[in-house]
Scaffold this motif. Structure first.
Motif, PDB file in Angstrom:
ATOM      1  N   VAL A   1      36.621  42.451  41.286  1.00 49.64           N
ATOM      2  CA  VAL A   1      35.373  43.339  41.153  1.00 49.64           C
ATOM      3  C   VAL A   1      35.614  44.560  41.807  1.00 49.64           C
ATOM      4  CG1 VAL A   1      33.178  43.429  42.628  1.00 49.64           C
ATOM      5  CG2 VAL A   1      33.963  41.238  41.614  1.00 49.64           C
ATOM      6  N   THR A   2      36.573  44.810  42.568  1.00 54.29           N
ATOM      7  CA  THR A   2      36.984  46.163  43.215  1.00 54.29           C
ATOM      8  C   THR A   2      37.607  46.815  42.116  1.00 54.29           C
ATOM      9  OG1 THR A   2      37.272  45.290  45.463  1.00 54.29           O
ATOM     10  CG2 THR A   2      38.244  47.266  44.851  1.00 54.29           C
TER      11      THR A   2
ATOM     12  N   THR B   1      45.043  51.373  40.743  1.00 52.35           N
ATOM     13  CA  THR B   1      45.348  52.399  41.731  1.00 52.35           C
ATOM     14  C   THR B   1      44.447  52.780  42.884  1.00 52.35           C
ATOM     15  OG1 THR B   1      47.053  53.503  40.239  1.00 52.35           O
ATOM     16  CG2 THR B   1      46.584  54.691  42.419  1.00 52.35           C
ATOM     17  N   ARG B   2      43.308  53.012  42.595  1.00 49.44           N
ATOM     18  CA  ARG B   2      42.214  53.164  43.529  1.00 49.44           C
ATOM     19  C   ARG B   2      41.613  52.092  44.133  1.00 49.44           C
ATOM     20  NH1 ARG B   2      40.722  56.838  39.034  1.00 49.44           N
ATOM     21  NH2 ARG B   2      38.998  55.484  38.194  1.00 49.44           N
ATOM     22  N   ALA B   3      41.526  51.009  43.332  1.00 48.69           N
ATOM     23  CA  ALA B   3      41.121  49.570  43.929  1.00 48.69           C
ATOM     24  C   ALA B   3      42.066  49.315  44.965  1.00 48.69           C
ATOM     25  CB  ALA B   3      40.884  48.690  42.863  1.00 48.69           C
TER      26      ALA B   3
ATOM     27  N   SER C   1      50.516  46.732  42.215  1.00 48.70           N
ATOM     28  CA  SER C   1      51.319  45.266  41.804  1.00 48.70           C
ATOM     29  C   SER C   1      50.854  44.255  42.320  1.00 48.70           C
ATOM     30  CB  SER C   1      52.667  45.632  41.871  1.00 48.70           C
ATOM     31  OG  SER C   1      53.149  45.492  43.210  1.00 48.70           O
ATOM     32  N   ALA C   2      50.605  44.152  43.581  1.00 48.07           N
ATOM     33  CA  ALA C   2      49.704  42.809  44.119  1.00 48.07           C
ATOM     34  C   ALA C   2      48.577  42.488  43.519  1.00 48.07           C
ATOM     35  CB  ALA C   2      49.991  42.741  45.644  1.00 48.07           C
ATOM     36  N   LEU C   3      47.884  43.445  43.469  1.00 46.10           N
ATOM     37  CA  LEU C   3      46.340  43.452  42.902  1.00 46.10           C
ATOM     38  C   LEU C   3      46.406  42.949  41.461  1.00 46.10           C
ATOM     39  CD1 LEU C   3      43.631  44.022  43.923  1.00 46.10           C
ATOM     40  CD2 LEU C   3      43.646  46.354  43.230  1.00 46.10           C
TER      41      LEU C   3
END
Length: 303
Positions: free
Chosen positions: A14-15, A23-25, A34-36
């Protein structure tokens, strides 16, 4: 039943969807991009559907991703709010606090207390929107705002910060040497004025003056219109024309001779900045802490 680990993946997705950027999230969530990306990809694999279209330059939602954002986004927001309420019920300031603040007010009233506030209330997240747009605080979901008194809604609680402010016309000596100095506000119509537009307004701000107990405005003309007060200041320094700015913001340039004050006898002080928030039966501890911190330097001063 949803697995507990999927709450984190949903929040990550959602973010990213809200910011349209890994990058912004990642910056918002405090994790690496990368983890995101791995969290979101794992969610897609478990659901068996692609949620995001990724390119090297952009991120967009698939149809399934848009549907999940609509439903999961609201649910996560409600869950976050419920957790904030639970923390606040214990009397501990915590959770996100959305604040709208004019640019000048952010420098004058937020920056001096920001370090101490974040140290004393580590569980409060200040979500700051800093611009000069006059928004409806309640409609836009803000908890509080800092703005000048003349644009505060009547049903708001308003706490005064500091004293009166005054706006004056100023110009560089080079401009006055070429064009002379106006003797009355009406003379401004024959000068090059550097105009400022309120964000969200079509017409530039009409300069306001005071005489014989009443305020009146002059719709000046000129070759430059900007939505940045700091730009109009720099343009005046450069000799592009006459600007209309807060006296405090030009005091140093006037003292150094880079700007000359004009029409001072026509410029009167008016009520300055206020911290305002909707009336409420029981104020959240986080908002109470913020109001106290910002207003504390002015409580023992007559205004």
């Amino acid at each position: 039943m949803i697995h507990p680990s999927e709450f984190g993946a949903l929040r990550a997705f959602v973010t990213v969807a809200e910011h349209r950027s890994f990058t912004r999230a990642a910056a918002v969530l405090g994790v690496s991009a990368s983890a995101l990306s791995q969290l979101v990809r794992g969610l897609e694999e478990r659901l068996g559907v692609r949620l995001l279209n990724r390119t090297t330059r952009s991120v967009s939602l698939t149809e399934a991703g848009a549907a999940l954002t609509d439903e999961a986004g609201e649910a996560l927001s409600n869950l976050s709010g419920a957790l904030d309420h639970a923390r606040q019920a214990a009397g501990r300031p915590a959770g996100a606090l959305r604040i709208h603040c004019f640019h000048a007010a952010a420098e004058m009233f937020l920056l001096p207390v920001l370090g101490a506030f974040t140290r004393d209330y580590p569980d409060v997240v200040l979500d700051l929107t800093i611009d000069d747009t006059v928004v409806d605080i309640v409609e836009k979901g803000f908890d509080a705002a800092i703005r000048i008194g003349e644009v505060i809604e009547r049903d708001m609680v308003a706490v005064r910060l500091g004293g009166d402010i005054r706006q004056i016309a100023v110009a560089a000596p080079s401009y006055i040497a070429r064009h002379g100095a106006p003797q009355t506000p009406g003379d401004l119509l024959d000068h090059h004025c550097i105009r400022w537009r309120w964000p969200g307004h079509e017409r530039p701000y009409a300069w306001e003056f005071f005489q014989d107990g009443r305020w009146f405005s002059v719709a000046v003309e000129g070759p430059v219109i900007a939505n940045s007060r700091s730009f109009t200041y720099e343009a005046a320094i450069a000799g592009a024309g006459i600007a209309f700015l807060k006296e405090a913001s030009v005091a140093q340039a006037v003292g150094e001779g880079r700007l000359v004050p004009l029409l001072e006898s026509w410029s009167a002080p008016f009520a300055g900045f206020y911290l305002c928030y909707p009336q409420q039966r029981q104020m959240a501890p986080s908002l109470r802490a913020f109001v106290d911190a910002v207003a504390a330097p002015f409580r023992d001063k007559s205004v």
